[in-house]
Design an enzyme around this catalytic site. Structure first.
Site, PDB file in Angstrom:
ATOM      1  N   ARG A  25      36.573  13.328  42.906  1.00 36.53           N
ATOM      2  CA  ARG A  25      36.688  12.549  41.661  1.00 36.53           C
ATOM      3  C   ARG A  25      36.594  13.476  40.461  1.00 36.53           C
ATOM      4  O   ARG A  25      37.390  13.376  39.527  1.00 36.53           O
ATOM      5  CB  ARG A  25      35.592  11.493  41.634  1.00 36.53           C
ATOM      6  CG  ARG A  25      35.544  10.605  40.393  1.00 36.53           C
ATOM      7  CD  ARG A  25      34.459   9.555  40.578  1.00 36.53           C
ATOM      8  NE  ARG A  25      34.148   8.810  39.372  1.00 36.53           N
ATOM      9  CZ  ARG A  25      34.774   7.690  38.996  1.00 36.53           C
ATOM     10  NH1 ARG A  25      35.766   7.235  39.715  1.00 36.53           N
ATOM     11  NH2 ARG A  25      34.405   7.040  37.900  1.00 36.53           N
ATOM     12  N   HIS A  57      35.155   4.213  33.903  1.00 34.37           N
ATOM     13  CA  HIS A  57      33.924   4.565  33.194  1.00 34.37           C
ATOM     14  C   HIS A  57      33.625   3.510  32.135  1.00 34.37           C
ATOM     15  O   HIS A  57      34.532   3.031  31.446  1.00 34.37           O
ATOM     16  CB  HIS A  57      34.059   5.927  32.519  1.00 34.37           C
ATOM     17  CG  HIS A  57      34.069   7.071  33.484  1.00 34.37           C
ATOM     18  ND1 HIS A  57      34.724   8.255  33.230  1.00 34.37           N
ATOM     19  CD2 HIS A  57      33.514   7.207  34.710  1.00 34.37           C
ATOM     20  CE1 HIS A  57      34.571   9.077  34.246  1.00 34.37           C
ATOM     21  NE2 HIS A  57      33.834   8.462  35.160  1.00 34.37           N
ATOM     22  N   LYS A  61      31.922  -0.036  40.179  1.00 32.03           N
ATOM     23  CA  LYS A  61      30.559  -0.384  39.794  1.00 32.03           C
ATOM     24  C   LYS A  61      30.591  -1.528  38.783  1.00 32.03           C
ATOM     25  O   LYS A  61      31.478  -1.606  37.941  1.00 32.03           O
ATOM     26  CB  LYS A  61      29.862   0.843  39.191  1.00 32.03           C
ATOM     27  CG  LYS A  61      29.627   1.959  40.184  1.00 32.03           C
ATOM     28  CD  LYS A  61      29.204   3.249  39.507  1.00 32.03           C
ATOM     29  CE  LYS A  61      27.833   3.151  38.891  1.00 32.03           C
ATOM     30  NZ  LYS A  61      27.382   4.443  38.341  1.00 32.03           N
ATOM     31  N   HIS A  93      32.305  12.930  46.035  1.00 34.76           N
ATOM     32  CA  HIS A  93      32.401  12.688  44.595  1.00 34.76           C
ATOM     33  C   HIS A  93      33.048  13.867  43.868  1.00 34.76           C
ATOM     34  O   HIS A  93      33.575  13.688  42.753  1.00 34.76           O
ATOM     35  CB  HIS A  93      31.018  12.415  44.016  1.00 34.76           C
ATOM     36  CG  HIS A  93      31.044  11.581  42.778  1.00 34.76           C
ATOM     37  ND1 HIS A  93      31.347  10.230  42.775  1.00 34.76           N
ATOM     38  CD2 HIS A  93      30.828  11.897  41.477  1.00 34.76           C
ATOM     39  CE1 HIS A  93      31.297   9.757  41.541  1.00 34.76           C
ATOM     40  NE2 HIS A  93      30.985  10.747  40.737  1.00 34.76           N
ATOM     41  N   ARG A 124      35.513   6.435  43.566  1.00 35.30           N
ATOM     42  CA  ARG A 124      34.213   6.697  44.183  1.00 35.30           C
ATOM     43  C   ARG A 124      34.347   6.441  45.675  1.00 35.30           C
ATOM     44  O   ARG A 124      35.194   5.654  46.108  1.00 35.30           O
ATOM     45  CB  ARG A 124      33.139   5.799  43.575  1.00 35.30           C
ATOM     46  CG  ARG A 124      32.988   5.963  42.057  1.00 35.30           C
ATOM     47  CD  ARG A 124      31.984   4.968  41.497  1.00 35.30           C
ATOM     48  NE  ARG A 124      31.825   5.095  40.050  1.00 35.30           N
ATOM     49  CZ  ARG A 124      32.536   4.417  39.150  1.00 35.30           C
ATOM     50  NH1 ARG A 124      33.444   3.545  39.566  1.00 35.30           N
ATOM     51  NH2 ARG A 124      32.343   4.580  37.853  1.00 35.30           N
ATOM     52  N   TYR A 145      34.443  15.760  31.783  1.00 37.84           N
ATOM     53  CA  TYR A 145      35.540  16.480  32.436  1.00 37.84           C
ATOM     54  C   TYR A 145      36.162  17.498  31.488  1.00 37.84           C
ATOM     55  O   TYR A 145      36.549  18.591  31.894  1.00 37.84           O
ATOM     56  CB  TYR A 145      36.612  15.494  32.907  1.00 37.84           C
ATOM     57  CG  TYR A 145      36.119  14.502  33.933  1.00 37.84           C
ATOM     58  CD1 TYR A 145      35.348  14.910  35.014  1.00 37.84           C
ATOM     59  CD2 TYR A 145      36.410  13.154  33.817  1.00 37.84           C
ATOM     60  CE1 TYR A 145      34.885  13.998  35.945  1.00 37.84           C
ATOM     61  CE2 TYR A 145      35.955  12.237  34.746  1.00 37.84           C
ATOM     62  CZ  TYR A 145      35.190  12.669  35.807  1.00 37.84           C
ATOM     63  OH  TYR A 145      34.737  11.767  36.727  1.00 37.84           O
TER      64      TYR A 145
END
Length: 333
Positions: A261, A284, A186, A258, A161, A293
């Site tokens: 990514r 994730h 995150k 982004h 990110r 994806y």
């Protein structure tokens, strides 16, 4: 006991509950702060009263619904942003419900305000040729261009990110084999991402040209201050416009940092990398996010369809073959 005042509750919520007891990241706390800054200004205008004169009963469900409508219709925010603002308000009133039982009915009514469903468009990602063309745009003879080229290549290599990449320091890098970088994502989750030899060479060249102390940020602006995500987006838009002259497909896409990514994720899926490995590489929390994806990759879908035998494709129903055991059993009836 006298009920706590609204200012006292809000102060306790931010300084004790969020920062100390829950130990949320500074980014989360700032997001909540921004929500409350907007909400209090809106409520002040609605009641024609200074913010300091607002009380807890003033901030009821009807005012919050009006605030959410204001965000969508006047500030033109997305449904996702609207739901994030609502989550920040709900968090406060859930906190109040435990501290002030007299306000429980008001808090329960606010908790029942639903999040709005959002249409999820097909994932936009960068193809390999698009990434290559964007990477050709920065003028690497200048320090700023070399920095931008290295940062964009780093994003595509690691799938980081944008803020994760901007927070990288030399102490997070390992150039010896196996080359890798430590990323903080995150939820304060730490993960290790491998680095390609090309990315290592770019990072070494940048640090040789602009040396940084072990705990200094690598990607800084021309004044030596931390580079912001908004600044990266601004420079990226410039590079995308230039690259679109050679690769027209870029003009049809809304490119942000982004998207590198997303492009990296789709590239890994196309290469046959296990989806759980990609989840760990990208940090994730849920496998469902990583599966996006796989759904976005047209090449993967095409290969799946090509594996279907011609005999069962539409228009060519499969031919029935007699089973000897079944025929013997039928004859015995």
């Amino acid at each position: 006991m006298k009920p706590a005042s609204f200012p006292a509750l809000l102060h306790t919520f931010f300084h004790e509950w969020l920062a100390q007891q829950r130990n949320l990241s500074p980014h989360t706390v700032m997001s909540y702060r921004d929500t409350w800054r907007l909400f209090l200004r809106f409520a002040s205008d609605r009641y024609h009263r200074p913010i300091v004169d607002l009380s807890l009963p003033d901030l009821n469900a009807a005012v919050i619904l009006a605030f959410l409508k204001y965000l969508e219709e006047q500030r033109k925010v997305s449904i996702g942003t609207r739901n994030c603002r609502l989550a920040a308000l709900r968090a406060f009133f859930a906190f109040v419900a435990h501290r002030e039982p007299a306000a429980l009915a008001q808090c329960a009514e606010i908790a029942r305000i639903p999040s709005k469903k959002n249409n999820r468009p097909a994932m936009c990602y960068l193809e390999a040729d698009e990434v290559a063309e964007i990477l050709r745009q920065p003028n690497r003879s200048k320090l700023v261009g070399q920095r931008d080229h290295t940062l964009l290549a780093f994003l595509y290599n690691t799938g980081a990110r944008i803020q994760e990449a901007l927070d990288v320091r030399p102490s997070d890098l390992r150039f010896d084999s196996p080359a890798q970088v430590r990323l903080f994502g995150k939820g304060r989750k730490e993960r290790i991402s491998p680095l390609w030899p090309e990315t290592v060479a770019l990072l070494k060249a940048l640090l040789k040209r602009q040396p940084r102390a072990e705990e200094d940020l690598i990607f800084v602006n021309c004044y030596g201050r931390p580079l912001g995500a908004a600044g990266v987006r601004f420079k990226l838009e410039k590079y995308v416009r230039a690259a679109a002259k050679t690769v027209p497909s870029l003009a049809k896409k809304n490119i942000s940092p982004h998207k590198f990514r997303h492009g990296a994720g789709v590239m890994l899926v196309a290469a046959g990398v296990d989806i759980t490995v990609i989840r760990d590489l990208f940090g994730h929390s849920r496998l469902d996010t990583t599966n996006l994806y796989a759904r976005a990759n047209l090449a993967t879908k095409r290969k799946a369809l090509e594996k279907v035998e011609a005999s069962v494709r539409p228009g060519k129903p499969p031919r029935w073959k007699a089973d000897p055991q079944l025929m013997i059993w039928l004859d015995s009836l």
